[in-house]
Design an enzyme around this catalytic site. Structure first.
Site, mmCIF file in Angstrom:
data_model
loop_
_atom_site.group_PDB
_atom_site.id
_atom_site.type_symbol
_atom_site.label_atom_id
_atom_site.label_comp_id
_atom_site.label_asym_id
_atom_site.label_seq_id
_atom_site.Cartn_x
_atom_site.Cartn_y
_atom_site.Cartn_z
ATOM 1 C CG HIS A 164 -2.071 0.943 1.103
ATOM 2 N ND1 HIS A 164 -1.966 2.283 1.343
ATOM 3 C CD2 HIS A 164 -3.338 0.715 0.708
ATOM 4 C CE1 HIS A 164 -3.154 2.854 1.120
ATOM 5 N NE2 HIS A 164 -3.994 1.941 0.729
ATOM 6 C CG ASP A 175 -8.456 -3.936 -3.111
ATOM 7 O OD1 ASP A 175 -7.638 -3.039 -3.374
ATOM 8 O OD2 ASP A 175 -9.685 -3.755 -3.082
#
Ligand code: SDX
Length: 428
Positions: free
Chosen positions: A307, A364
């Site tokens: 991320h 996700d």
């Protein structure tokens, strides 16, 4: 703490103000740097550059904090509803019971869309990806509500555009699925709550009704809350920069939908399932795929991992992982790729390559496993992300417009050919 930073170039010192946010984040305000020195800054991907001041969402990637308007995501996920969180993000405060009832009523009254939207839908081939259909239908709202393109800046006109979009997005999302399936669309049922109505429009058939399962609607509502905003991510920044040209809300949100579609962003939830299915088809050889992800000569990435901001666990991933176990158990679903996902996470979190780069599961990584268990097909996963992210995008767009921020127009450093003389083709 000094109030100014100093930049020294060729012996000349430039002082730039330091600003501090309410969570004590610090930034150097470089807005006057070029006018003072002729120098700009360069930061591809804006990894270290703030684009705005915002009061909507705070996240601390080092320790894994995510707050919407000051409320921790864990509390909202456990105790709130997506409709209430939408109100919080857009209007800045949690609604009273009266305000919530009025908001629910308003967003319910606008769920129906003009019949001509079915003609637009009919124009798409059944092979269309639902994200492309969704962004097109949202852009088309400008045609049906022309006044929304030149919002006369009246708060009432802007709010009506917001309410219309919040109400019609589930209808568009469900219709994009029906297009894919080659099934007749379902009209919204205003007697149902947000998630029940969406699932009804998605799965009801002329030959059989859809039985609402509270386990499913509760899980979906939690997932939508967890996706509702995430400060200046790629799609929210897209919405803000498109809106900064005074493009309409619908045009700006449609641009955000298209930015989210990319597999490095919201498209990752679909890519995670494709990846886990590939690992399963490959005999579950997790180490082989881990090695591929670490191989610089291999473009493969561990989807759902890493991320830009979180260098610790994504707090949403923790909540979704726990919810995945609960939902699959409650629904009696056995999904072998959940075990593969857990095995992959365990290995990656012990692997120096991922540990050194602080790569953890992100929002996700597990969300697709729940969507599958809820009966939502893989190609709809990013549409679900867009449905959840809509109130955040709206809040970001409204804040940018409310702050009267200038049109977004970054600078560049030119690295092309220097000035040269043109010769006609006959002389080249
Ligand atoms: C979302 O921004 C947001 O807030 C987004 C989001 C939201 O709510 O809006 O949180 C939603 O988009 C989540 C992210 C979904 N995307 C994926 O899961 C795709 C896989 N992840 C990567 O592509 C990547 O981690 C990004 C795109 C998410 C972040 O990339 P960065 O910040 O540009 O970091 P990078 O590519 O520079 O990576 C740093 C290093 C590199 O290695 P080195 O050059 O240092 O040797 O880490 C490696 C990368 O190769 N790396 C990975 C990896 N992610 C980063 N290696 C293998 N697998 C990965 N997934």
């Amino acid at each position: 703490m000094s109030e100014y930073a100093q930049i020294i170039v060729d012996g000349k010192t430039y002082e730039l103000p330091i600003i501090r946010g309410t969570e004590n984040e610090l930034a150097i305000d470089i807005s006057k740097l070029r006018s003072q020195s002729g120098i700009i800054t360069l930061d591809p991907g804006f990894k270290n550059t703030g684009s705005t001041k915002s009061a909507i969402t705070f996240l601390d990637g080092e320790i894994g904090i995510l707050n919407y308007r000051g409320y921790p995501i864990e509390q909202l996920a456990d105790h709130s509803t997506f409709t209430e969180v939408s109100y919080l993000l857009i209007y800045g405060e949690l609604p009273t019971a009266v305000e919530l009832a009025a908001f629910q009523n308003a967003t319910t009254q606008h769920t129906l869309v003009h019949e001509d939207f079915k003609t637009i839908l009919d124009g798409f081939p059944s092979t269309s990806h639902p994200m492309g259909v969704l962004s097109s239908l949202v852009t088309a709202l400008n045609a049906f509500y022309p006044k929304s393109t030149n919002l006369d800046k009246s708060p009432e006109a802007i709010n009506l555009s917001i309410i219309r979009l919040l109400a019609k997005m589930p209808t568009f999302a469900a219709w994009s699925y029906k297009k894919k399936m080659g099934q007749p669309v379902n009209y919204p049922n205003n007697n149902l709550d947000y998630c029940s109505n969406f699932l009804h429009m998605m799965f009801a058939l002329p030959t059989m009704s859809y039985d609402i399962n509270p386990v499913v609607t509760k899980a979906l509502d939690k997932l939508l809350i967890l996706h509702a905003d995430h400060e200046q991510n790629c799609s929210a920044s897209t919405v803000r920069i498109v809106g900064s040209s005074q493009a309409s809300l619908y045009a700006s949100i449609s641009a955000g939908i298209n930015a989210l579609w990319g597999p490095l962003h919201g498209g990752a939830n679909q890519a995670v399932i494709d990846m886990l299915e590939s690992i399963k088809a490959d005999g579950g050889n997790i180490q082989k795929w881990m090695d591929k992800a670490k191989d610089k000569n291999d473009p493969f990435r561990l989807m759902g991992f890493g991320h830009r901001v979180y260098k610790n666990f994504d707090p949403r991933a923790k909540i979704i992982k726990k919810a995945a176990d609960e939902v699959l158990t409650a629904l009696g679903v056995q999904d072998p790729i959940l075990d593969i996902a857990k095995g992959l996470e365990e290995k990656a979190l012990a692997d120096p390559y991922f540990v050194e780069r602080k790569l953890y599961p992100n929002v996700d990584f597990y969300s697709g496993i729940i969507y599958r268990a809820l009966g939502i097909p893989t190609e709809m996963f990013t549409v679900m992300f867009a449905l959840g992210r809509l109130p955040g995008w709206i809040a970001q767009w409204q804040e940018m417009r409310g702050n009267q921020e200038p049109i977004g127009r970054p600078r560049q450093i030119y690295t092309g050919k220097t000035k040269r003389v043109y010769f006609p083709c006959s002389q080249r």
